[in-house]
Design a protein around this motif. Structure first.
Motif, short mmCIF file in Angstrom:
data_model
loop_
_atom_site.label_atom_id
_atom_site.label_comp_id
_atom_site.label_asym_id
_atom_site.label_seq_id
_atom_site.Cartn_x
_atom_site.Cartn_y
_atom_site.Cartn_z
N SER A 1 41.65 36.28 33.18
CA SER A 1 41.79 37.64 33.27
C SER A 1 41.55 37.68 34.55
N PHE A 2 41.98 38.73 35.49
CA PHE A 2 41.99 39.17 37.40
C PHE A 2 40.80 40.30 37.32
N SER A 3 40.64 40.59 38.10
CA SER A 3 39.44 42.21 38.97
C SER A 3 40.80 42.48 40.17
N LEU A 4 40.58 44.04 39.93
CA LEU A 4 41.16 44.41 41.05
C LEU A 4 39.72 45.30 41.92
N VAL A 5 39.54 45.21 42.80
CA VAL A 5 38.09 45.67 43.84
C VAL A 5 39.17 46.70 44.05
N SER A 6 38.60 48.06 44.70
CA SER A 6 38.74 49.26 45.54
C SER A 6 38.01 49.58 46.72
N PHE A 7 38.51 49.35 47.87
CA PHE A 7 37.25 50.37 49.56
C PHE A 7 37.51 51.45 49.83
N ILE A 8 36.79 52.13 50.08
CA ILE A 8 37.40 52.80 50.82
C ILE A 8 36.65 53.05 52.21
N ASN A 9 37.53 53.36 53.51
CA ASN A 9 36.34 52.02 54.51
C ASN A 9 35.30 51.52 54.51
N PHE A 10 35.13 50.37 54.02
CA PHE A 10 34.83 49.14 53.77
C PHE A 10 33.54 50.01 52.49
N SER A 11 33.47 51.05 51.73
CA SER A 11 32.71 51.34 50.04
C SER A 11 33.89 50.97 49.42
N GLN A 12 32.97 50.54 48.46
CA GLN A 12 33.87 49.78 47.76
C GLN A 12 33.78 51.01 45.66
N GLU A 13 34.62 51.81 45.61
CA GLU A 13 34.95 52.91 44.77
C GLU A 13 35.22 52.28 42.94
N PHE A 14 36.28 51.15 43.05
CA PHE A 14 35.60 50.78 41.40
C PHE A 14 35.76 49.36 41.51
N GLN A 15 35.41 48.24 40.34
CA GLN A 15 35.90 47.09 40.42
C GLN A 15 36.25 46.70 39.22
N ARG A 16 37.24 45.86 38.82
CA ARG A 16 37.55 45.68 36.71
C ARG A 16 38.09 44.77 37.31
N VAL A 17 37.70 44.46 35.67
CA VAL A 17 38.40 43.07 35.47
C VAL A 17 39.43 43.38 34.08
N TYR A 18 41.01 43.09 34.81
CA TYR A 18 41.77 42.66 33.14
C TYR A 18 41.75 41.99 33.01
N GLY A 19 42.67 42.09 31.28
CA GLY A 19 43.36 40.45 30.27
C GLY A 19 41.79 39.36 29.96
N ASP A 20 42.10 39.01 29.11
CA ASP A 20 41.17 37.79 28.74
C ASP A 20 41.84 36.90 28.82
N SER A 21 42.34 36.13 29.45
CA SER A 21 42.96 34.38 29.43
C SER A 21 42.60 34.54 30.83
N LEU A 22 42.25 33.00 31.19
CA LEU A 22 42.31 32.46 32.24
C LEU A 22 43.57 33.03 32.72
N THR A 23 44.67 32.73 32.52
CA THR A 23 46.40 32.25 32.84
C THR A 23 46.48 33.21 32.92
N ASP A 24 46.02 34.60 33.11
CA ASP A 24 46.33 35.91 33.74
C ASP A 24 45.92 36.17 35.49
N THR A 25 47.24 35.79 35.77
CA THR A 25 47.48 35.99 37.13
C THR A 25 48.23 36.73 37.62
N PRO A 26 47.74 37.80 38.62
CA PRO A 26 47.60 38.44 39.45
C PRO A 26 49.24 37.78 40.03
N ARG A 27 49.76 38.53 40.48
CA ARG A 27 50.90 37.58 41.87
C ARG A 27 51.24 39.19 42.50
N ASP A 28 51.14 40.39 43.02
CA ASP A 28 51.72 41.17 43.76
C ASP A 28 51.25 42.81 42.93
N MET A 29 51.19 43.26 43.68
CA MET A 29 50.57 44.58 44.25
C MET A 29 51.43 45.80 44.90
N ILE A 30 51.92 46.82 44.95
CA ILE A 30 52.39 47.97 45.34
C ILE A 30 51.70 49.56 44.87
#
Length: 153
Positions: A1-30
Motif C-alpha cells: 500500500s502507499f500514501s498520498l498526503v496533500s499540503f496547502i501552505n504546509f497545512s495538511q489537507e488529506f492523507q489517504r492510504v491506497y492499495g492492500d499489498s506491500l508491493t503497491d509502489t507509486p512511481r510517478d504522479m502528475i
C-alpha cells in the motif's frame, strides 16, 4: 500500500492510504488538466499477479477511477506518465508481451478516463548474466510532437 498526503501552505489537507499489498509502489504522479492527481505504479492482487496501475484521485483524495494494465501470470509496472491533448501516455516494463523471459519496455496510451487506446512494447532478447530486461523510467513530449522515452535497453 502507499500514501498520498496533500499540503496547502504546509497545512495538511488529506492523507489517504491506497492499495492492500506491500508491493503497491507509486512511481510517478502528475496534476491533470482537470486539477486531479494521476498516479502510476505497480499493484499486486490477491492472486499475487503484479500489474501496472493508473489511478486518478480528486483534490480530496477520493479515487475517481483505478485501472490495471498487463496480463495474468506476469510482472508489469508503470513508472512515468504524461498528459497530452486529451490522452495519458505511461511507460514502464512488461513481461506480458515479452518474446523472452525478461521484461520489455511497456508504453500505453489511454483516454482521460483510463480506457486503453493502445499498448506498445520495445526491447531485445534476453541475455545471460546480469541482464534483467528492458524497462522505461521516463517519458516526455518534444515540441515537434515526438515522444522521448528514457530507460534501459
Amino acid at each position: 500500500s502507499f500514501s498520498l498526503v496533500s499540503f496547502i501552505n504546509f497545512s495538511q489537507e488529506f492523507q489517504r492510504v491506497y492499495g492492500d499489498s506491500l508491493t503497491d509502489t507509486p512511481r510517478d504522479m502528475i496534476k491533470t488538466s482537470a486539477n486531479e492527481l494521476l498516479v502510476v505504479s505497480q499493484t499486486e492482487d490477491a492472486t499475487n499477479e503484479v500489474n501496472g496501475l493508473m489511478m486518478k484521485v480528486d483534490t480530496s483524495g477520493n479515487v475517481v477511477w483505478s485501472k490495471s494494465f498487463g496480463e495474468p501470470n506476469t510482472q508489469d509496472y508503470l513508472a512515468a506518465v504524461i498528459e497530452d491533448n486529451g490522452y495519458y501516455y505511461a511507460v514502464g516494463a512488461t513481461r506480458s508481451f515479452s518474446m523472452d523471459t525478461t521484461s520489455d519496455v511497456f508504453v500505453i496510451k489511454t483516454d482521460l478516463n483510463g480506457n486503453l487506446i493502445w499498448t506498445k512494447k520495445y526491447g531485445g532478447t534476453g541475455e545471460t548474466g546480469g541482464y534483467t530486461g528492458d524497462y522505461a523510467t521516463s517519458i516526455i513530449k518534444e515540441s515537434n510532437n515526438h515522444f522521448l522515452v528514457a530507460g534501459t535497453w
